[in-house]
Design an enzyme around this catalytic site. Sequence first.
Site, PDB file in Angstrom:
ATOM      1  N   LYS A  78       0.962  -1.275  -0.132  1.00  0.00           N
ATOM      2  CA  LYS A  78       0.045   0.049   0.217  1.00  0.00           C
ATOM      3  C   LYS A  78       0.869   1.381   0.000  1.00  0.00           C
ATOM      4  CE  LYS A  78      -3.782   2.211   2.476  1.00  0.00           C
ATOM      5  NZ  LYS A  78      -4.847   1.841   3.714  1.00  0.00           N
ATOM      6  N   SER A 158      -9.829   2.259   2.801  1.00  0.00           N
ATOM      7  CA  SER A 158      -8.940   2.939   1.821  1.00  0.00           C
ATOM      8  C   SER A 158      -7.779   2.142   1.120  1.00  0.00           C
ATOM      9  CB  SER A 158      -8.008   4.073   2.746  1.00  0.00           C
ATOM     10  OG  SER A 158      -7.154   3.444   3.671  1.00  0.00           O
ATOM     11  N   SER A 182     -10.610   0.010   6.848  1.00  0.00           N
ATOM     12  CA  SER A 182      -9.765   0.541   5.734  1.00  0.00           C
ATOM     13  C   SER A 182      -9.194  -0.898   5.106  1.00  0.00           C
ATOM     14  CB  SER A 182      -8.900   1.452   5.674  1.00  0.00           C
ATOM     15  OG  SER A 182      -9.678   2.527   5.579  1.00  0.00           O
TER      16      SER A 182
END
Length: 491
Positions: A78, A158, A182
Amino acid sequence: MTDLISMTIAEARNGLANKSFTSLELTDAHLAAIEAARALNAFVLETPDKARAMARAIDAKIAKGEGGPLAGIPLGIKDLFATKDVRTTACSKILGNFVPPYESTVTSQLWRDGAVMLGKLNNDEFAMGSSNETSCFGPVVNPWRREGSNTSLVPGGSSGGSASAVAALLCMGATATDTGGSIRQPAAFTATVGVKPTYGRCSRWGIVAFASSLDQAGPIARTVRDAAILMRSMAGHDPKDTTSVDRAVPDYEAAIGKSVKGMKIGIPKEYRLDGMPAEVEKLWTEGAAWLKAAGAELVDISLPHTKYALPAYYIVAPAEASSNLARYDGVRYGLRVPGRSIGEMYENTRAEGFGDEVRRRVMIGTYVLSAGYYDAYYLRAQKVRTLIKKDFEDCFAKGVNAILTPATPSAAFGVGEKGGADPVEMYLNDIFTVTVNMAGLPGIAVPAGKDAQGLPLGLQLIGRPFDEETLFSLGEVVEQAAGRFTPERWW
């Protein structure tokens, strides 16, 4: 190629150990898959040269019998995790082409154990979002589609890039972060497994901060076992992170397949929402029946302060974000937009560098922390947080081992469908997940079924602090009962 990318981490680990294929072959297969799937916009930076170099180095180690627990396994990272000499932007214009001279603790532990980095994954800007539509690199597309429809769906946020890439077989697993859901919400939207560890279990050092008392790193993988394998490498004490807990990391994989007989599973009445889709309710009942069939005992519980969790979260998280994001001012690194004075340069840089959602949250956060409002909002939200934590503590004190809830109030929705005129509509996606962050507890989302349109739905299990092993044991029961499902390839 398809065979190499469709394996689980556990299967690939065995294949590499038996010399059935090399890490370089495995890495090349994934790099080809990434190239063919750019329509998903899951990766914001591909690092093929670095990946191949890492794979060759690992192959040499494996040949000598020196490979670590993740030797040769290709992962996606990420874009919130600092990666040394590799651009890290948190998917925000304000970080520009920032290239960190250091490595986050979590990723350094993955490389220590032999994993290979394929590239950086898309996420909501500064992890603020529930659909991965706020990224400066554009939205991520979910590899799942409604039956008979070509509408692009969101993968959740997210960590949308992480979930989308794992579901589409672009990487064998991915790092992710969870501040209010998330990891678990995108996992539920993409039929992947997402684990939000206990607060303090994984180091936050080198991860771009959103809300420091809520953020926690964790894995997204294709199976419960794979998530356990990744979690063992990601977890551990870090003296560089003062919130990191100094306690031994168990062998999470050993919990897979353990009996759940006699475990008490709490079913909280407060999670039965008005207007909740019947299929989500049905799935929840089914999940409870699977656990009961495996020998667990179901008990009704009450978490009375649940209804205050979302409003309290949307005071605490923006408050901490406004403080954390004050460092992005155009002076030392990242974007700089000139002005006639230093004050004007700050204003210009932040106005141009931050997207709408980040600006909205910084403004809310600054407001609730301002003189005259601090006690009325922030302090009160922290008191509510204490009550939410106590609700869980009371249940665990009565012998409850874990709590079963839905992971999301619905399946994935279309890109651009929610939150345009009313941001609260988007915030409601976190209704089942924020309590876990507010209380600092571990949670796992496991694929459990599909809705009427063929889209995946997930169930969430919430555990006692530092008892992720119980979640892996229970999660595997759900996984075995529900079976695994993958999206039909259209990209």
